[in-house]
Scaffold this active site. Structure first.
Site, PDB file in Angstrom:
ATOM      1  N   SER A 186      10.152   2.989   6.014  1.00  9.19           N
ATOM      2  CA  SER A 186       8.885   2.708   5.898  1.00  9.19           C
ATOM      3  C   SER A 186       7.894   4.136   6.557  1.00  9.19           C
ATOM      4  CB  SER A 186       8.359   1.688   7.114  1.00  9.19           C
ATOM      5  OG  SER A 186       8.999   0.509   6.627  1.00  9.19           O
ATOM      6  N   GLU A 211      -3.973 -10.050   5.983  1.00  8.42           N
ATOM      7  CA  GLU A 211      -2.891  -9.552   6.959  1.00  8.42           C
ATOM      8  C   GLU A 211      -3.053  -8.359   7.679  1.00  8.42           C
ATOM      9  OE1 GLU A 211       1.929  -9.286   7.005  1.00  8.42           O
ATOM     10  OE2 GLU A 211       0.739  -9.507   4.976  1.00  8.42           O
ATOM     11  N   CYS A 233       0.820  -1.402   0.165  1.00 10.04           N
ATOM     12  CA  CYS A 233      -0.002   0.055   0.059  1.00 10.04           C
ATOM     13  C   CYS A 233       0.821   1.151   0.036  1.00 10.04           C
ATOM     14  CB  CYS A 233      -0.946   0.097   1.271  1.00 10.04           C
ATOM     15  SG  CYS A 233      -0.212  -0.032   2.816  1.00 10.04           S
ATOM     16  N   ASN A 234       1.997   1.179   0.516  1.00 11.83           N
ATOM     17  CA  ASN A 234       2.903   2.350   0.612  1.00 11.83           C
ATOM     18  C   ASN A 234       4.011   2.386  -0.463  1.00 11.83           C
ATOM     19  OD1 ASN A 234       1.666   3.297   2.770  1.00 11.83           O
ATOM     20  ND2 ASN A 234       2.766   2.192   4.044  1.00 11.83           N
ATOM     21  N   ARG A 235       4.249   1.249  -1.141  1.00 19.32           N
ATOM     22  CA  ARG A 235       5.176   1.389  -2.234  1.00 19.32           C
ATOM     23  C   ARG A 235       5.025   0.534  -3.510  1.00 19.32           C
ATOM     24  NH1 ARG A 235      10.039   1.975  -0.055  1.00 19.32           N
ATOM     25  NH2 ARG A 235       9.047   2.314   1.958  1.00 19.32           N
TER      26      ARG A 235
END
Length: 416
Positions: free
Chosen positions: A104, A187, A48-50
């Site tokens: 992160s 997850e 979702c972030n990269r």
């Protein structure tokens, strides 16, 4: 083989851009196979972030062009404007930082390492990861383990899921008397459900397309499980919704949320952990809704990053050590075969010249004289190769040392 990383993350691109590159599994495999045709290798990290491609190729310029074309075709010109690139040692350092959760959204988040390991397994299954990327990622996992065990960066870490729960709790001044609806049993949703249990939520309901998975998660966290068909019936009594499915289209839209809001008087907090989004952006503009997405969570996390800054500095030092270690090992792998070929090449030339010289001198030479000529040839070779041998055996820490073996092979015509 040169290393290249090309992609975008929450640091460079907003959610509206990142979600354009959120490919389903079969399309990820197709992309990898287009980019990872032997001898090139390709690996994709998609969270979702990269979204990052790691490539190993003997023609890095061609690999870069092909990767940019693929990403641009998927996401359009705006994606190309927000891509970053790292090459060689810089690509290695970036990967080690990602695996160690130093890049992160949530510093020290343990979940990231699992995502990187999953990416390796998926790329190996697609047949696009072989020697170079396998070694590179194994070293990244070793680095991440050192960071986790030798620093306290994970002790103060807040995962995306726990940050989401903290924000929801803040919105309601505690969740002890609230009903929370967790949508999805993957997850991210499972992590959120566990944090909700620790937060002492009043009532926890897990909704999932596959009821058996919802039941398993609900049993773990002390909640109840319901099928997806009951989603909007349950929404009417919920105080908080935490959604983290893999749906390619939004589950919550203005059209299906508005009728629910008409039957209730209190606000509804909706937390979207999914990319692509589970909650359409226009839902957030509705009067009774307070919506939080991954970009909102990022801002919250940044506010709390100072407590982890000192441990992050320690972790960065460990990353630098592990990058240097990998580069030394790679230099040895590159240098030793070239050193052996260089020695063989020199010995072949020396033997040929000795035989030609002895033949031209005829049979008049004694055995002692012949041996002296042979010894002289060996001495010349040893003296000539002393410095190149010493340099190839002296493992350095910079990228230039890795390239030294390739340059030596080129200068002496040792290819093949």
């Amino acid at each position: 083989m040169e290393l290249l990383c090309i992609g975008l993350s929450y640091r460079t691109a907003p959610l509206t851009v990142r979600e354009r590159l959120a490919l389903p599994g079969d399309q990820q495999v197709e992309l990898l196979r287009r980019l990872g045709q032997a001898p090139a290798e390709a690996l994709l990290i998609s969270t979702c972030n990269r979204v990052e491609l790691y490539l190993a190729s003997p023609d890095v310029a061609r690999a870069r062009q092909q990767a940019r074309e693929e990403l641009g075709r998927m996401g359009g010109p705006e994606v190309l404007e927000q891509l970053y690139e790292h090459q060689g040692e810089a690509a290695l350092t970036h990967l080690f930082r990602v695996a160690s959760s130093l890049d992160s959204m949530v510093l020290g988040e343990a979940q990231v390492l699992g995502q990187v390991k999953d990416a390796l397994e998926h790329s190996q299954a697609a047949g696009t990861v072989h020697g170079e990327l396998s070694r590179m990622f194994a070293a990244a996992f070793r680095c991440a383990k050192r960071v986790r065990t030798e620093t306290a960066i994970g002790m103060a870490a807040t995962s995306m899921a726990s940050a989401a729960v903290a924000l929801a709790s803040r919105a309601w001044d505690g969740l002890e008397e609230r009903t929370v609806l967790v949508v999805g049993a993957g997850e991210m949703s499972a992590l959120a459900a566990r944090h909700l249990r620790r937060a002492g939520v009043g009532r926890l309901v897990v909704v999932n397309r596959t009821l058996a998975r919802a039941e398993a998660l609900a049993a773990e966290v002390g909640g109840t499980a319901r099928p997806l068909e009951e989603l909007f019936t349950l929404l009417a009594s919920a105080d908080v919704v935490v959604s983290g499915t893999s749906s390619p289209v939004p589950l919550f839209t203005r059209e299906n949320v508005a009728p629910v809001l008409e039957t209730r008087q209190r606000p509804l907090v909706m937390v979207d952990l999914a990319v692509p989004r589970d909650i359409a952006p226009e839902v957030g503009s509705m009067k009774q809704v307070r919506m939080l997405d991954v970009d909102d969570i990022q801002r919250f996390v940044l506010e709390n990053a100072a407590a982890r800054a000192e441990e992050a500095r320690k972790a960065e030092a460990l990353v630098a050590e592990e990058v240097a270690r990998f580069m030394r090992e790679r230099s040895v792998r590159e240098g030793v075969p070239v050193l052996s070929r260089l020695r063989q090449h020199a010995d072949t030339i020396a033997r040929a010249e000795v035989e030609r010289t002895l033949s031209s001198l005829g049979e008049s030479l004694s055995d002692k004289q012949r041996k002296s000529v042979e010894a002289m040839a060996r001495a010349i070779i040893n003296k000539l190769l002393h410095e190149p041998t010493a340099r190839l055996r002296a493992v350095g820490t910079a990228q230039e040392d890795v390239l030294l073996a390739q340059v030596t092979a080129e200068l002496f015509g040792l290819h093949g």
